[in-house]
Design a protein around this motif. Structure first.
Motif, PDB file in Angstrom:
ATOM      1  N   LYS A 107     -19.908  20.344  12.025  1.00  0.00           N
ATOM      2  CA  LYS A 107     -19.676  21.758  11.727  1.00  0.00           C
ATOM      3  C   LYS A 107     -18.324  22.227  12.299  1.00  0.00           C
ATOM      4  O   LYS A 107     -17.595  22.990  11.669  1.00  0.00           O
ATOM      5  CB  LYS A 107     -20.807  22.596  12.302  1.00  0.00           C
ATOM      6  N   THR A 108     -18.052  21.741  13.516  1.00  0.00           N
ATOM      7  CA  THR A 108     -16.755  22.113  14.128  1.00  0.00           C
ATOM      8  C   THR A 108     -15.591  21.555  13.317  1.00  0.00           C
ATOM      9  O   THR A 108     -14.575  22.237  13.077  1.00  0.00           O
ATOM     10  CB  THR A 108     -16.690  21.585  15.572  1.00  0.00           C
ATOM     11  N   ARG A 149     -14.899  23.674  10.272  1.00  0.00           N
ATOM     12  CA  ARG A 149     -14.112  24.895  10.539  1.00  0.00           C
ATOM     13  C   ARG A 149     -12.634  24.552  10.761  1.00  0.00           C
ATOM     14  O   ARG A 149     -11.732  25.249  10.302  1.00  0.00           O
ATOM     15  CB  ARG A 149     -14.673  25.608  11.760  1.00  0.00           C
ATOM     16  N   THR A 165     -10.943  23.947   7.494  1.00  0.00           N
ATOM     17  CA  THR A 165     -10.650  25.212   6.796  1.00  0.00           C
ATOM     18  C   THR A 165      -9.396  25.854   7.359  1.00  0.00           C
ATOM     19  O   THR A 165      -8.527  26.365   6.626  1.00  0.00           O
ATOM     20  CB  THR A 165     -11.843  26.168   6.930  1.00  0.00           C
ATOM     21  N   GLN A 166      -9.288  25.882   8.688  1.00  0.00           N
ATOM     22  CA  GLN A 166      -8.073  26.437   9.319  1.00  0.00           C
ATOM     23  C   GLN A 166      -6.837  25.613   8.964  1.00  0.00           C
ATOM     24  O   GLN A 166      -5.745  26.157   8.739  1.00  0.00           O
ATOM     25  CB  GLN A 166      -8.257  26.462  10.837  1.00  0.00           C
TER      26      GLN A 166
END
Length: 638
Positions: free
Chosen positions: A478-479, A482, A485-486
């Motif tokens: 999950k990390t 993210r 995405t960044q």
């Protein structure tokens, strides 16, 4: 053949005898000047007689009773007066009219040390005037004037002889004597005042303009020219006795010493101005430079101390001793003027061999050429015998000074304009260099972002995606999701910044096509205002101008869309000669540009002003009468 030579010799002898006898008759005959009501002016081109009183004790009574004892010689106006000994001048005048006629006798020289007049009728003194001099107040003179005016009333059908006793303490001079009807003299005097008023007005105008150039440019040469023009005006005006009522009757630097003082400082100011005009310090030999500096210091000290010293000596020394001091002072002043003149000539000679100042040398020589011709002509007459001593009319000198002032002022104005244009050119080149440097740096940054940081970020993203495949359902997955995405957002931002720093469409298509594409994109949106773009370009624009203009146009369009709520935006780009103009107008709510302070100005408009200033252009903001704003940017296209 011998007989023919003999006849020719006899003929020449007869001509010589006739000419000698006619000359004797001209000297012995005393012509009478006839006047009537139609007479306007007497110039006394002949009929004047003079002799010098070496004893200084001859009276008018003696001249009347024993006329044959005193050797009067025929002269013409102007009458030469040499040395401190008085000169007697006589002439006869007759009234042919049937009524009394007033006649004014004018002596056109304001600095006489003593003047007395006597009127003789049938060998009897009938009238005399009190002794006059330059110290006599204007109100105490027979006629209130800077020159000496002697009024005479001539009874009808009567003949009178006028005796004038003229004295000048030192220095040779020529005194012009004229006869006038009072009304004609007053009309002539008004014309003289108009002439001198024009001279003063023009000189003051030139002085004010040079003072403005001095304040605007902060150049010493313009200040020295201002001082030089004022000194020249003072020297010319005091030579003709203008404003004499303010200095002729004063004990403090009175009379013609004011004139001598102005001539002295005019010569010194001329030398200072020429040294500055020719930049003489840069190429004169060191010894000559030191001599010039010493001469300038001596001139300045003499010009400052002489008036103070004169005032003190006038009150402490006896009259004769004071006159002796004045003569010494005069010779010292002449010596200083002579030294300055020689140094000026030497400076001009050296400057002629310097290419960078040769044009200024010719400018100065052209300016002073009329004055030089007058001065050389006067000097030639000075070295001739006294009987032919020259008479310098002050009006031609004044005209030559006005010519000199005009030519030098035009030259200095052109120099100022050249300096201003050169300064503008250097600033424009400096700004263009800065913009080119900025453009090159933007290209480098855009290239680095596109070629290095962008690929590195893509590589990092791919590695993170590979790690995510092995840890899909864990906390680490999950990390990683993210972070990916960044990373996508960072890659998009890097690509956007890279294109903003150096748009690819601008590099490939140019400014006009880029603006067309930008306007088309905005017009394609729903509920967006109508935007039009027109252009007239006669030459391709330099690259360092295209990027800033595109940035300015986008900023002004963005302001009209966001803040003005405009529904119509017009963009015009056109070129006339070397001038490029960008107009962005809208029909929005607008604002008052006069009330827009620097603090309240947005970042975008401040950036526009900064870019326009760097391009050495002009930004004009106006309100439209029908509502909305017009922003106009004017630049040099090269």
């Amino acid at each position: 053949m011998q007989k023919q030579v003999y006849y020719l010799q006899c003929f020449l002898l007869i001509l010589l005898t006739i000419s000698n006898e006619s000359g004797l008759r001209a000297q012995q005959t005393n012509p009478i000047f006839d006047v009537d009501r139609k007479t306007e002016r007497l110039t006394f081109q002949q009929g004047l007689f003079s002799f010098q009183d070496t004893s200084e004790h001859i009276t008018a009574d003696q001249l009347v009773r024993q006329p044959d004892r005193y050797p009067f010689k025929a002269v013409a106006s102007p009458v030469p007066v040499v040395g401190p000994k008085p000169v007697w001048v006589k002439f006869s005048i007759r009234n042919r009219d049937n009524r009394t006629l007033p006649v004014w006798i004018e002596l056109d020289y304001p600095y006489l040390d003593q003047l007395s007049s006597y009127v003789v009728h049938q060998n009897h003194l009938t009238a005399l005037s009190p002794p006059l001099s330059w110290r006599t107040p204007f109100a105490s003179r027979p006629v209130d004037n800077r020159d000496f005016i002697l009024p005479i009333n001539l009874p009808p059908q009567q003949e009178y002889t006028v005796y004038l006793r003229i004295q000048r303490d030192f220095g040779p001079l020529n005194v012009s004597i004229k006869g006038w009807r009072p009304r004609d003299f007053l009309r002539f005097d008004r014309q003289e005042e108009m002439f001198w008023g024009g001279v003063v007005g023009w000189t003051l105008a030139a002085t004010c303009l040079s003072l403005f150039l001095f304040l605007a440019r902060q150049g010493l040469i313009y200040g020295l020219y201002c001082f030089y023009a004022l000194c020249n005006m003072g020297a010319v005006l005091t030579n003709d006795g203008l404003f004499g009522r303010y200095y002729l009757m004063t004990d403090y630097v009175g009379g013609d010493r004011v004139r001598n003082w102005f001539i002295l400082i005019a010569m010194g100011s001329c030398f200072l101005f020429v040294r500055s005009l020719l930049n003489a310090k840069a190429y004169l030999p060191p010894l000559l430079n030191r001599i010039c500096l010493v001469a300038i210091k001596v001139w300045a000290a003499f010009a400052i101390l002489v008036p103070i010293l004169e005032q003190w000596l006038y009150r402490t020394l006896p009259t004769e001793a004071f006159k002796s001091w004045i003569i010494i002072e005069l010779y010292i002043g002449i010596a200083i003027v002579g030294v300055l003149l020689n140094l000026l000539t030497s400076t001009l000679g050296y400057a002629l061999f310097q290419k960078n100042v040769r044009g200024n040398v010719w400018l100065y020589l052209i300016a002073v050429s009329p004055f030089m011709f007058i001065t050389v002509g006067w000097f030639i007459t000075v070295i001739l015998p006294v009987s032919t001593f020259g008479f310098v009319q002050i009006k031609p000198v004044a005209v030559s000074i006005v010519f000199e002032t005009t030519v030098l002022l035009l030259g200095l104005t052109y120099r100022f304009k050249t300096y201003h244009d050169e300064r503008e050119r250097l600033l424009r080149e400096q700004n263009q260099l800065a913009l080119r440097t900025q453009l090159a740096e933007r290209e480098r940054l855009a290239r680095d972002l596109h070629d290095h940081i962008g690929p590195d970020m893509v590589s990092l993203k791919l590695q993170l995606e590979a790690a995510l495949d092995d840890n899909t359902d864990t906390l680490i997955g999950k990390t990683l999701s993210r972070v990916i995405t960044q990373a996508d957002r960072i890659v998009a931002d890097v690509r956007q910044v890279s294109h903003a720093l150096m748009p690819t469409d601008l590099q490939q298509q140019g400014l006009v096509a880029s603006l067309y594409d930008y306007v088309s994109q905005l017009n394609g949106r729903v509920n967006e205002p109508e935007i039009s773009f027109t252009h007239i370009l006669t030459e391709p624009l330099p690259e360092f101008i295209q990027q800033p203009l595109l940035q300015i146009a986008k900023e002004l369009i963005n302001n009209a869309l966001k803040h003005a709520e405009a529904t119509i935006i017009d963009i015009e780009l056109y070129q006339t000669g070397q001038t490029l103009c960008l107009n962005v107008s809208d029909n929005g709510c607008g604002y008052n540009p006069n009330q827009l302070s620097q603090k309240s100005t947005g970042i975008g408009l401040r950036n526009v002003r900064t870019v326009v200033h760097q391009l050495h252009g002009k930004l004009t903001i106006d309100e439209k009468p029908t509502g909305g704003m017009v922003h106009q940017i004017i630049l040099k296209s090269h």
